[in-house]
Each structure stands twice: as C-alpha cells, then as structure tokens.
Write a protein that holds these residues in place. Sequence first.
Motif, PDB file in Angstrom:
ATOM      1  N   ARG A 182       0.842  -1.202   0.000  1.00 53.84           N
ATOM      2  CA  ARG A 182       0.000   0.000   0.000  1.00 53.84           C
ATOM      3  C   ARG A 182       0.874   1.247   0.000  1.00 53.84           C
ATOM      4  O   ARG A 182       1.856   1.315   0.750  1.00 53.84           O
ATOM      5  N   THR A 183       0.530   2.218  -0.830  1.00 56.44           N
ATOM      6  CA  THR A 183       1.224   3.510  -0.783  1.00 56.44           C
ATOM      7  C   THR A 183       0.201   4.581  -0.451  1.00 56.44           C
ATOM      8  O   THR A 183      -0.880   4.618  -1.029  1.00 56.44           O
ATOM      9  N   ILE A 184       0.544   5.419   0.499  1.00 56.60           N
ATOM     10  CA  ILE A 184      -0.426   6.409   0.999  1.00 56.60           C
ATOM     11  C   ILE A 184       0.171   7.806   0.879  1.00 56.60           C
ATOM     12  O   ILE A 184       1.277   8.062   1.353  1.00 56.60           O
ATOM     13  N   ASN A 185      -0.565   8.675   0.221  1.00 56.86           N
ATOM     14  CA  ASN A 185      -0.193  10.093   0.128  1.00 56.86           C
ATOM     15  C   ASN A 185      -1.151  10.885   0.994  1.00 56.86           C
ATOM     16  O   ASN A 185      -2.358  10.682   0.885  1.00 56.86           O
ATOM     17  N   VAL A 186      -0.645  11.769   1.792  1.00 51.81           N
ATOM     18  CA  VAL A 186      -1.577  12.617   2.548  1.00 51.81           C
ATOM     19  C   VAL A 186      -1.212  14.089   2.385  1.00 51.81           C
ATOM     20  O   VAL A 186      -0.045  14.435   2.222  1.00 51.81           O
ATOM     21  N   SER A 187      -2.233  14.923   2.412  1.00 49.48           N
ATOM     22  CA  SER A 187      -2.008  16.369   2.399  1.00 49.48           C
ATOM     23  C   SER A 187      -2.056  16.851   3.835  1.00 49.48           C
ATOM     24  O   SER A 187      -2.944  16.461   4.589  1.00 49.48           O
ATOM     25  N   VAL A 188      -1.104  17.698   4.179  1.00 48.70           N
ATOM     26  CA  VAL A 188      -1.020  18.137   5.578  1.00 48.70           C
ATOM     27  C   VAL A 188      -0.998  19.673   5.623  1.00 48.70           C
ATOM     28  O   VAL A 188       0.062  20.296   5.583  1.00 48.70           O
ATOM     29  N   PRO A 189      -2.176  20.298   5.685  1.00 49.32           N
ATOM     30  CA  PRO A 189      -2.188  21.758   5.806  1.00 49.32           C
ATOM     31  C   PRO A 189      -1.894  22.186   7.250  1.00 49.32           C
ATOM     32  O   PRO A 189      -2.432  21.597   8.181  1.00 49.32           O
ATOM     33  N   VAL A 190      -1.010  23.183   7.376  1.00 53.50           N
ATOM     34  CA  VAL A 190      -0.583  23.582   8.730  1.00 53.50           C
ATOM     35  C   VAL A 190      -0.639  25.105   8.856  1.00 53.50           C
ATOM     36  O   VAL A 190      -0.074  25.815   8.014  1.00 53.50           O
ATOM     37  N   PRO A 191      -1.314  25.611   9.898  1.00 54.73           N
ATOM     38  CA  PRO A 191      -1.257  27.060  10.139  1.00 54.73           C
ATOM     39  C   PRO A 191       0.114  27.440  10.660  1.00 54.73           C
ATOM     40  O   PRO A 191       0.607  26.857  11.622  1.00 54.73           O
ATOM     41  N   MET A 192       0.768  28.378   9.979  1.00 56.69           N
ATOM     42  CA  MET A 192       2.109  28.789  10.389  1.00 56.69           C
ATOM     43  C   MET A 192       1.996  29.908  11.425  1.00 56.69           C
ATOM     44  O   MET A 192       0.926  30.498  11.618  1.00 56.69           O
ATOM     45  N   ASP A 193       3.116  30.213  12.072  1.00 56.76           N
ATOM     46  CA  ASP A 193       3.083  31.206  13.163  1.00 56.76           C
ATOM     47  C   ASP A 193       2.583  32.574  12.697  1.00 56.76           C
ATOM     48  O   ASP A 193       1.950  33.310  13.450  1.00 56.76           O
ATOM     49  N   ASP A 194       2.855  32.938  11.422  1.00 59.80           N
ATOM     50  CA  ASP A 194       2.422  34.262  10.954  1.00 59.80           C
ATOM     51  C   ASP A 194       0.977  34.256  10.446  1.00 59.80           C
ATOM     52  O   ASP A 194       0.495  35.248   9.901  1.00 59.80           O
ATOM     53  N   GLY A 195       0.292  33.133  10.598  1.00 62.23           N
ATOM     54  CA  GLY A 195      -1.137  33.090  10.266  1.00 62.23           C
ATOM     55  C   GLY A 195      -1.452  32.453   8.924  1.00 62.23           C
ATOM     56  O   GLY A 195      -2.569  32.014   8.706  1.00 62.23           O
ATOM     57  N   HIS A 196      -0.480  32.384   8.010  1.00 65.09           N
ATOM     58  CA  HIS A 196      -0.815  31.786   6.710  1.00 65.09           C
ATOM     59  C   HIS A 196      -0.777  30.257   6.818  1.00 65.09           C
ATOM     60  O   HIS A 196      -0.151  29.693   7.728  1.00 65.09           O
ATOM     61  N   VAL A 197      -1.483  29.617   5.870  1.00 67.18           N
ATOM     62  CA  VAL A 197      -1.557  28.157   5.903  1.00 67.18           C
ATOM     63  C   VAL A 197      -0.616  27.593   4.847  1.00 67.18           C
ATOM     64  O   VAL A 197      -0.634  28.017   3.693  1.00 67.18           O
ATOM     65  N   GLU A 198       0.216  26.648   5.252  1.00 68.29           N
ATOM     66  CA  GLU A 198       1.118  26.024   4.286  1.00 68.29           C
ATOM     67  C   GLU A 198       0.728  24.553   4.118  1.00 68.29           C
ATOM     68  O   GLU A 198       0.339  23.892   5.082  1.00 68.29           O
ATOM     69  N   LEU A 199       0.858  24.078   2.893  1.00 74.93           N
ATOM     70  CA  LEU A 199       0.466  22.702   2.600  1.00 74.93           C
ATOM     71  C   LEU A 199       1.722  21.836   2.431  1.00 74.93           C
ATOM     72  O   LEU A 199       2.585  22.147   1.618  1.00 74.93           O
ATOM     73  N   PHE A 200       1.785  20.762   3.197  1.00 74.04           N
ATOM     74  CA  PHE A 200       2.916  19.828   3.080  1.00 74.04           C
ATOM     75  C   PHE A 200       2.411  18.504   2.538  1.00 74.04           C
ATOM     76  O   PHE A 200       1.247  18.153   2.713  1.00 74.04           O
ATOM     77  N   GLU A 201       3.353  17.755   1.913  1.00 74.43           N
ATOM     78  CA  GLU A 201       2.993  16.434   1.399  1.00 74.43           C
ATOM     79  C   GLU A 201       3.583  15.362   2.296  1.00 74.43           C
ATOM     80  O   GLU A 201       4.783  15.413   2.610  1.00 74.43           O
ATOM     81  N   GLY A 202       2.743  14.423   2.714  1.00 75.03           N
ATOM     82  CA  GLY A 202       3.228  13.334   3.573  1.00 75.03           C
ATOM     83  C   GLY A 202       3.031  11.987   2.894  1.00 75.03           C
ATOM     84  O   GLY A 202       2.187  11.839   1.997  1.00 75.03           O
ATOM     85  N   TYR A 203       3.811  11.011   3.327  1.00 72.59           N
ATOM     86  CA  TYR A 203       3.787   9.670   2.703  1.00 72.59           C
ATOM     87  C   TYR A 203       3.845   8.587   3.768  1.00 72.59           C
ATOM     88  O   TYR A 203       4.482   8.762   4.809  1.00 72.59           O
ATOM     89  N   ARG A 204       3.226   7.467   3.494  1.00 75.04           N
ATOM     90  CA  ARG A 204       3.462   6.249   4.245  1.00 75.04           C
ATOM     91  C   ARG A 204       3.396   5.110   3.237  1.00 75.04           C
ATOM     92  O   ARG A 204       2.423   5.029   2.458  1.00 75.04           O
ATOM     93  N   VAL A 205       4.424   4.291   3.236  1.00 75.82           N
ATOM     94  CA  VAL A 205       4.409   3.107   2.375  1.00 75.82           C
ATOM     95  C   VAL A 205       4.427   1.885   3.274  1.00 75.82           C
ATOM     96  O   VAL A 205       5.315   1.731   4.115  1.00 75.82           O
ATOM     97  N   GLN A 206       3.412   1.031   3.123  1.00 73.60           N
ATOM     98  CA  GLN A 206       3.354  -0.225   3.865  1.00 73.60           C
ATOM     99  C   GLN A 206       3.806  -1.296   2.890  1.00 73.60           C
ATOM    100  O   GLN A 206       3.046  -1.706   2.010  1.00 73.60           O
ATOM    101  N   HIS A 207       5.049  -1.700   3.038  1.00 71.31           N
ATOM    102  CA  HIS A 207       5.626  -2.566   2.016  1.00 71.31           C
ATOM    103  C   HIS A 207       5.165  -4.010   2.146  1.00 71.31           C
ATOM    104  O   HIS A 207       4.673  -4.609   1.201  1.00 71.31           O
ATOM    105  N   SER A 208       5.353  -4.588   3.329  1.00 72.48           N
ATOM    106  CA  SER A 208       4.962  -5.994   3.506  1.00 72.48           C
ATOM    107  C   SER A 208       4.673  -6.288   4.975  1.00 72.48           C
ATOM    108  O   SER A 208       5.401  -5.809   5.856  1.00 72.48           O
ATOM    109  N   ASN A 209       3.611  -7.082   5.209  1.00 67.04           N
ATOM    110  CA  ASN A 209       3.341  -7.541   6.584  1.00 67.04           C
ATOM    111  C   ASN A 209       3.342  -9.068   6.637  1.00 67.04           C
ATOM    112  O   ASN A 209       2.670  -9.663   7.473  1.00 67.04           O
ATOM    113  N   ILE A 210       4.117  -9.670   5.754  1.00 71.58           N
ATOM    114  CA  ILE A 210       4.189 -11.130   5.732  1.00 71.58           C
ATOM    115  C   ILE A 210       4.629 -11.674   7.093  1.00 71.58           C
ATOM    116  O   ILE A 210       4.146 -12.693   7.555  1.00 71.58           O
TER     117      ILE A 210
END
Length: 449
Positions: A35-63
């Motif tokens: 499974r490959t997972i992309n997530v969007s991570v919007p974060v309010p910054m200290d000066d008030g504007h919102v910045e968007l970051f890209e996050g990932y999680r890859v679940q390779h194997s649970n054998i």
Amino acid sequence: MTSSTWEGAQKRLARAAERLALNPLLLAELLHPDRTINVSVPVPMDDGHVELFEGYRVQHSNIRGPYKGGLRYHPRVDMDEVKALAFWMTMKTALVDVPFGGSKGGITVDPKKLSGEELERLTREFTRKLTPVIGPTMDIPAPDVNTNPKIMQWIREEYEREIKSQKLNVKSGNEEKMPKGWYDAVVTGKPVEKGGSEGRVEATGFGGGHVLLSFLSKLGKDPAGMTVAVQGFGNVGTHLAEVLAAAGMNVVALSDSKGGIYIPGGIEDIGAVEQCKAEKGIVSGCYCIGSVCDLHNKEKLGGQDVSPEKILTLPVDIIVPAALENVLTEENAPRVQAKFVLEMANGPTTLAADAVFAKRGITVIPDILANAGGVVVSYYEWLQNMRKERWEKEEVLAKLKKQMETAVESVWIHAQEYKVSLREAAYIAALERLRKSFRESRNIYHSEK
Ligand code: NAD
C-alpha cells in the motif's frame, strides 16, 4: 541513465531472488509495496498563513508481522525514496528476526525552517491523517532523519486523542477493553519517561558497532587503532562513533550536512564534539582540547576542515556513511581509500559503486544488517508496552548485542555457502525467512517444499 533509489533496490532484490529461485508470487509481492499512501497536511504557520505539506506512508509488507518503519522529515523525501526505505525495513526485520514487516513514511519539509510550534502542529496533523492506517498491531512508526523522541510522543498523544474521538478501530466501542499499554505501542522511540525503551536512542549506533566488531573478529583483524571516518553526526553517527572509540578504534573524522572536522591523529573525545555540536548547531569548527572546542585548536591538533563529500575519500581504514542514500557512486567509489564501508545510513551505496567496491576488494557491510539495531530495540519497546513491562538498560543492550551477533553469524554463513558478497548474503538470509512465513501464511504454498 541512472536508476532511482527504489529501482536500484528492486534490482538488488531481483538478483538475490534469482539465486534462491524464489517463488514468483512472493517476488511480485516484494517488488510491489502492499500500500502507498499520500496525505495532504495543511498547517497554520506562526504568521497566520496556511502552508500545505505532502506526507507519505508506504506499507511494504506484513508477511512477518505488523508494518514497522520510521518517519523522515527532509526536503528530499518523495514516494520513490519512501518505497525503497519501506522495502529495506521488510528485509531488515526478516534478517534480524523480529516479528514485524516493513514500512516507512515522511514529509517533504525542511524542519529546521519551522518553529517548535509549527513542527508540533505539522506532526499532529500528519498523525491525524495517518491514524486510520497505523496502530500497535497494524503499522508502528519510529524516528528517522530529523525526527526524535519528542516527535514520537506527539504522535502517540495525537493517535490516542484521535482514536478516542472517532472510536476508530475500537470495535466494541468500549476503549476500556484496550490493553493498558496499547496507545503507547503505536509508536516506538518515545522518551523513556513516556513509555520509551531504555537503550533505544543508542540502539542503531551500538548495533552497528557490534556488527563491525563481529566481522573484524571473524576476519582476524584487530580493531585497536583502525581509523574511521563518519559522514552524518546525528543520532546514528554519534552513538556509533562513541562505541567504536570505546572499542579502541581511532575516529579521525566526523561531519554533518554543513561540514566536518578531520584530525589525522584521532578525535580524542567524541562526547566533547557532541556537546559542541549541540551548542553551535554544527560540527564544523568543533576542534576540542578538553572541554574547550573552537577553531583556534585546529592547528594545535593538526586538524583540517573536511566537506561531507570529501570525508568519504579520506585515507582511513573504515568509512561510515550515516546520513542519506546514494552518497557512494560510480564517480567517487574509485577514490575511496578505505578497506571497509559500514553502511549505517539506508541505501548509501549505488549499484554501480557496489560493483566498483567488489572489483577493488573493498568490503561493504550492508545497511539492512549494520543499522538494524534500531528496529531490534523498537521491537523490545513495543513488547514492553504491550506487556506493561520496563526493562533495565543493561538487559536491553545485552539482548541487542546477542541479536545482532546472531544476524552477523547468519550473514557470514550465507556468504560462505553461496560465495557472495555480504549484501547478497544478507538479502538471501532475509528472503529465506520471508519465504518461510509466506508459505505458512498462504495455503497455495503448502504443497511446495
Ligand atoms: P539524524 O537526523 O539524527 O542525523 C542525520 C545526520 O546526517 C545529521 O548530522 C545531518 O546533518 C547529516 N546529513 C544530512 N544530510 C547530509 C549530507 N548531505 N551530507 C552529510 N551529512 C548529512 O538521522 P539519523 O536517525 O541519525 O539517521 C541517519 C541515517 O541512519 C539515515 O539513513 C536513517 O535512515 C538511518 N537509520 C536510522 C535509524 C534510527 O534509529 N534513527 C535506524 C536505522 C537506520
């Protein structure tokens, strides 16, 4: 054309699979993450504007068990890198025989540009996005580059808050039924006072030390006085340098991403350099005499400044890449003067560099073995959480030593049996374990030998 990190990892896997005549179904499983997972991570910054970051999680194997792997915060993080890192976790957990699978994650971000509050908001929002796919028996994150116990604690807190607010995966709706250490076990590498394990912070570096010393002993080489250069003076590089110095080796060079120090006669006190880096933020200029560390000591010590690139081609016995991937390439491999490469970073050597080292008789101690101490103690931490136990540091470190030495023995035996490099031997040993678990978990396999 140069191949990507993940393509390089796939090629190495395919090569080892061929030697073992691995079943094509298992090979296909391993060549493609579950499974490959992309997530969007919007974060309010200290000066008030919102910045968007890209996050990932890859679940390779649970054998072999729940997915397990660290989280990296770095500007270079992308899906290709995370896939390779997740795959190496699957191989690593199999090789050192901990009952986990492999995963990895991260955010494309330069955390040094964030305030403490911004970093915390980023981590908590990332955790909220990952909560549906992580958990103590599902997928268990841990620290990696630029993440640390404090960040792991935020993840643990946020996970509990999110589960309780949404009643996620508490099927009965009654969270009283959750075992006591359940929420602690969602992540490893926590602060010791918050359910972390004694010895986890040192585990990767110390584990690498055991691996190197075991191999040197097998080769009949005396470690005393051997010279070592370490690229990457972070969590892993620091503890490794400490343990090698304690074993009588001569650590002569250390660097971080900004630069480094080289003292051909040897760096007397690794702890003092660590302290200096903690105060100044960089290792460059940390020429220490006693507890006094500054540039003025450089001449007295016969020291030289060294770049993170140059450190890998110094005239030393052992080089230790302990930072990022693909730093040993076709271009610099011919100039490496060391006889040993201890891969504390994940994936520091490209395929082309591997071929150069093989031709030049340079021994590479592979990442999936050298840096597996971290996941070994992460497993101990998870066990302690699930069982509500606390183990003493001596006990943890003694178990770690034994487990790493057992893995070295296995790689050594496979290298002799198959007449292959230590890397290929490590891959073969890991694949044998994965094959066994795969057969046990798949009915279609029961008729096969
Ligand atoms: P860290 O963030 O604590 O330290 C990373 C170090 O690398 C820092 O000193 C940084 O300045 C340096 N660095 C970054 N870019 C560099 C560059 N281009 N050249 C030279 N140095 C550079 O990270 P860490 O936890 O020590 O991880 C280091 C490596 O070990 C990574 O490859 C990671 O995947 C691997 N690893 C870590 C663990 C663990 O338990 N932390 C376990 C297994 C493997």
